[in-house]
Design a protein around this motif. Structure first.
Motif, PDB file in Angstrom:
ATOM      1  N   LEU A   1      15.299  47.851 -47.682  1.00 15.73           N
ATOM      2  CA  LEU A   1      14.481  49.035 -47.928  1.00 15.73           C
ATOM      3  C   LEU A   1      14.001  49.650 -46.623  1.00 15.73           C
ATOM      4  O   LEU A   1      13.951  50.886 -46.486  1.00 15.73           O
ATOM      5  CB  LEU A   1      13.282  48.666 -48.814  1.00 15.73           C
ATOM      6  N   ASP A   2      13.650  48.826 -45.653  1.00 16.22           N
ATOM      7  CA  ASP A   2      13.230  49.350 -44.363  1.00 16.22           C
ATOM      8  C   ASP A   2      14.376  50.097 -43.686  1.00 16.22           C
ATOM      9  O   ASP A   2      14.183  51.182 -43.111  1.00 16.22           O
ATOM     10  CB  ASP A   2      12.746  48.200 -43.475  1.00 16.22           C
ATOM     11  N   SER A   3      15.592  49.550 -43.774  1.00 17.77           N
ATOM     12  CA  SER A   3      16.757  50.190 -43.173  1.00 17.77           C
ATOM     13  C   SER A   3      17.080  51.508 -43.866  1.00 17.77           C
ATOM     14  O   SER A   3      17.416  52.506 -43.209  1.00 17.77           O
ATOM     15  CB  SER A   3      17.970  49.256 -43.236  1.00 17.77           C
ATOM     16  N   LEU A   4      16.961  51.528 -45.196  1.00 20.60           N
ATOM     17  CA  LEU A   4      17.234  52.763 -45.927  1.00 20.60           C
ATOM     18  C   LEU A   4      16.197  53.836 -45.598  1.00 20.60           C
ATOM     19  O   LEU A   4      16.537  55.015 -45.450  1.00 20.60           O
ATOM     20  CB  LEU A   4      17.253  52.484 -47.431  1.00 20.60           C
ATOM     21  N   ASN A   5      14.938  53.443 -45.467  1.00 26.35           N
ATOM     22  CA  ASN A   5      13.903  54.418 -45.129  1.00 26.35           C
ATOM     23  C   ASN A   5      14.144  55.017 -43.750  1.00 26.35           C
ATOM     24  O   ASN A   5      13.924  56.209 -43.524  1.00 26.35           O
ATOM     25  CB  ASN A   5      12.518  53.764 -45.183  1.00 26.35           C
TER      26      ASN A   5
ATOM     27  N   LYS B   1      21.006  68.350 -46.260  1.00 29.14           N
ATOM     28  CA  LYS B   1      20.733  68.194 -44.834  1.00 29.14           C
ATOM     29  C   LYS B   1      19.234  68.052 -44.570  1.00 29.14           C
ATOM     30  O   LYS B   1      18.823  67.796 -43.450  1.00 29.14           O
ATOM     31  CB  LYS B   1      21.277  69.399 -44.052  1.00 29.14           C
ATOM     32  N   ASP B   2      18.420  68.216 -45.597  1.00 29.02           N
ATOM     33  CA  ASP B   2      16.973  68.169 -45.449  1.00 29.02           C
ATOM     34  C   ASP B   2      16.481  66.746 -45.651  1.00 29.02           C
ATOM     35  O   ASP B   2      16.476  66.234 -46.762  1.00 29.02           O
ATOM     36  CB  ASP B   2      16.312  69.117 -46.450  1.00 29.02           C
ATOM     37  N   ALA B   3      16.079  66.093 -44.571  1.00 27.00           N
ATOM     38  CA  ALA B   3      15.648  64.700 -44.673  1.00 27.00           C
ATOM     39  C   ALA B   3      14.339  64.578 -45.447  1.00 27.00           C
ATOM     40  O   ALA B   3      13.990  63.498 -45.908  1.00 27.00           O
ATOM     41  CB  ALA B   3      15.478  64.101 -43.279  1.00 27.00           C
ATOM     42  N   ASN B   4      13.586  65.667 -45.579  1.00 25.15           N
ATOM     43  CA  ASN B   4      12.308  65.610 -46.280  1.00 25.15           C
ATOM     44  C   ASN B   4      12.430  65.926 -47.766  1.00 25.15           C
ATOM     45  O   ASN B   4      11.441  66.003 -48.476  1.00 25.15           O
ATOM     46  CB  ASN B   4      11.320  66.592 -45.629  1.00 25.15           C
TER      47      ASN B   4
ATOM     48  N   LEU C   1      19.608  52.642 -57.465  1.00 22.36           N
ATOM     49  CA  LEU C   1      19.458  53.975 -56.889  1.00 22.36           C
ATOM     50  C   LEU C   1      18.128  54.031 -56.154  1.00 22.36           C
ATOM     51  O   LEU C   1      17.166  53.367 -56.550  1.00 22.36           O
ATOM     52  CB  LEU C   1      19.488  55.051 -57.982  1.00 22.36           C
ATOM     53  N   ILE C   2      18.080  54.830 -55.110  1.00 27.02           N
ATOM     54  CA  ILE C   2      16.848  54.986 -54.347  1.00 27.02           C
ATOM     55  C   ILE C   2      16.732  56.438 -53.912  1.00 27.02           C
ATOM     56  O   ILE C   2      17.719  57.046 -53.498  1.00 27.02           O
ATOM     57  CB  ILE C   2      16.821  54.018 -53.136  1.00 27.02           C
ATOM     58  N   ASP C   3      15.528  57.006 -54.050  1.00 25.91           N
ATOM     59  CA  ASP C   3      15.366  58.401 -53.649  1.00 25.91           C
ATOM     60  C   ASP C   3      14.832  58.489 -52.229  1.00 25.91           C
ATOM     61  O   ASP C   3      14.545  57.470 -51.575  1.00 25.91           O
ATOM     62  CB  ASP C   3      14.478  59.163 -54.641  1.00 25.91           C
ATOM     63  N   GLY C   4      14.712  59.714 -51.733  1.00 24.67           N
ATOM     64  CA  GLY C   4      14.329  59.917 -50.345  1.00 24.67           C
ATOM     65  C   GLY C   4      12.944  59.431 -50.008  1.00 24.67           C
ATOM     66  O   GLY C   4      12.622  59.250 -48.826  1.00 24.67           O
ATOM     67  N   SER C   5      12.083  59.208 -51.015  1.00 25.87           N
ATOM     68  CA  SER C   5      10.738  58.695 -50.758  1.00 25.87           C
ATOM     69  C   SER C   5      10.704  57.177 -50.741  1.00 25.87           C
ATOM     70  O   SER C   5       9.661  56.585 -50.497  1.00 25.87           O
ATOM     71  CB  SER C   5       9.771  59.217 -51.827  1.00 25.87           C
TER      72      SER C   5
END
Length: 433
Positions: A12-16, A157-160, A182-186
């Motif tokens: 999870l840390d790597s994905l974030n 392309k929007d990391a946020n 699955l994991i979302d951008g947050s």
């Protein structure tokens, strides 16, 4: 991305950290290559714009040519002719979409350098999906990916943008189970299976590169062809400007004061000049346009040669090359294809088949381990007369049958039509029963 282990906290840390990147250099390269392969006119015009000022480009439209797609498709020869797969009937039935997906995969591997290939089962058949954007994870001492993350459906392309959804898979290593979620951008996890378990225990992906991995997991793609495409777009835009300025010329006037007016002008109207003024026209050198054409040809020929291709320019002599001449000219490309089969695609087929077997076994469908692929040779051009003579010789020697020839002429012929033709006594060609 190198990680110390596959514990959930580390993953999870790597994905974030991955989500915080706006766009990596590799992603930019993939966008760049795909734009040219897809013939994205807006992207190509944007690349040409910096080499001209706005006043010049207001005279003509920017020239955009899709050289990349044509060269990549010509270079990707292994799956152009459908391979012959030998396996048990269940697998052949369930993997009927494999040839089409493999042909696309080969083209994108030629273009991008390294690709992922997802194998899945929907309950009725195998589903195959080439992956352009993906992020492999490695642990020290293992050169093969132990996990993978890739965007689902769309790529922003929007990391946020926390609405982006990513897919994560890992294989079982030591005490760490195989995971899938699955994991979302947050960073929020969305479960797919109970316990976020990867039911297969392995990564359901096959990775393939156009050349052996020496320094990095990724191989370079068709960057040289894309750069040549950009040079050609610039050169022919210059050619179009030369044609326009050569036709109308660059007009100039001397001896005119700011308060003096010039009236008229046009093919049917005389220009009125103030006293003591002169008017002239600058034209490009007469040989400039032909030099641009020859330079453009040279660029195309060079990049084609470096990719074992040959450009067939229009033959103004009117003499068509013989079939034997065409075959000799394609020798280098065919030799490169053979090397690609043995170095890249035969190992890919073996790995992918074992992954498919594992997936189908989980779904209760056992598949025999007997599997082989006969990569069909691309058919060299034969004149109609040569082909007829070759068939006659093979028939005479007993190496083929009339049925083989009819199926070669029409692979989709119906059995009733085939039997009807076979029962008809031929005349001339195919006299041998």
């Amino acid at each position: 991305m190198l990680i110390p282990d596959l514990s959930l906290s580390v993953v999870l840390d790597s994905l974030n950290k991955l989500f915080q990147q706006v766009e990596t250099e590799r992603e930019e390269r993939i966008h760049y290559l795909l734009d040219y392969f897809d013939g994205n006119v807006d992207a190509m015009e944007e690349d040409v714009n910096p080499y001209f000022n706005s006043q010049s480009l207001s005279q003509i439209p920017i020239f955009t040519q899709n050289l990349v797609k044509r060269m990549v498709e010509a270079r990707a020869l292994v799956y152009k002719a459908r391979p012959i797969y030998r396996a048990d009937d269940d697998y052949l039935r369930l993997s009927k979409d494999l040839p089409s997906a493999s042909r696309q995969l080969e083209q994108y591997t030629t273009l991008l350098g390294t690709m992922g290939f997802r194998s899945d089962f929907d309950g009725n058949k195998m589903i195959y999906r080439p992956l352009h954007y993906f992020y492999p994870f490695f642990v020290a001492g293992d050169p093969n990916p132990v996990a993978i993350a890739y965007p689902q459906l769309n790529f922003s392309k929007d990391a946020n943008n926390h609405k982006d959804m990513w897919v994560y898979w890992s294989k079982a290593i030591g005490d760490e189970p195989a995971r899938h979620f699955l994991i979302d951008g947050s960073g929020a996890i969305h479960s797919v299976n109970q316990g976020d378990v990867n039911p297969y225990g392995i990564l359901p992906f096959t990775f393939v590169s156009r050349s052996p991995n020496v320094r990095d997991f990724y191989s370079d793609g068709a960057t040289d062809i894309v750069r040549a495409n950009l040079h050609i777009n610039i050169a022919i835009t210059e050619l179009a400007l030369g044609i326009r300025f050569g036709a109308v010329g660059l007009k100039y006037i001397t001896g005119v004061h700011e308060d003096e007016q010039i009236t008229g002008g046009g093919v049917d109207e005389a220009i009125v000049l103030p006293p003591n003024t002169t008017m002239g026209q600058l034209n490009p050198p007469s040989g400039m346009l032909s030099e641009i054409v020859e330079a453009t040809r040279f660029m195309v020929d060079t990049v084609a040669s470096n990719n074992h291709l040959r450009i067939k320019w229009g033959d103004k002599s009117g003499d068509a090359p013989s079939a034997e001449s065409l075959r000799v000219q394609e020798v280098e490309n065919l030799e490169t294809r053979e090397a690609s089969v043995e170095d890249t695609w035969r190992p890919f087929e073996a790995k992918r088949f074992e992954i498919d077997r594992t997936i189908l076994a989980y779904h209760g469908i056992p598949i025999s381990e007997d599997y082989s692929v006969n990569f069909s040779e691309p058919e060299a051009y034969q004149a109609p007369k040569e082909r007829r003579e070759n068939w006659d010789w093979l028939l005479e020697k007993g190496l083929i049958t009339r049925e083989d020839i009819l199926k070669e002429i029409n692979p989709d012929i119906e059995d009733s039509k085939l039997q009807s033709l076979l029962s008809t006594r031929p005349t001339g060609l195919f006299n041998v029963s």
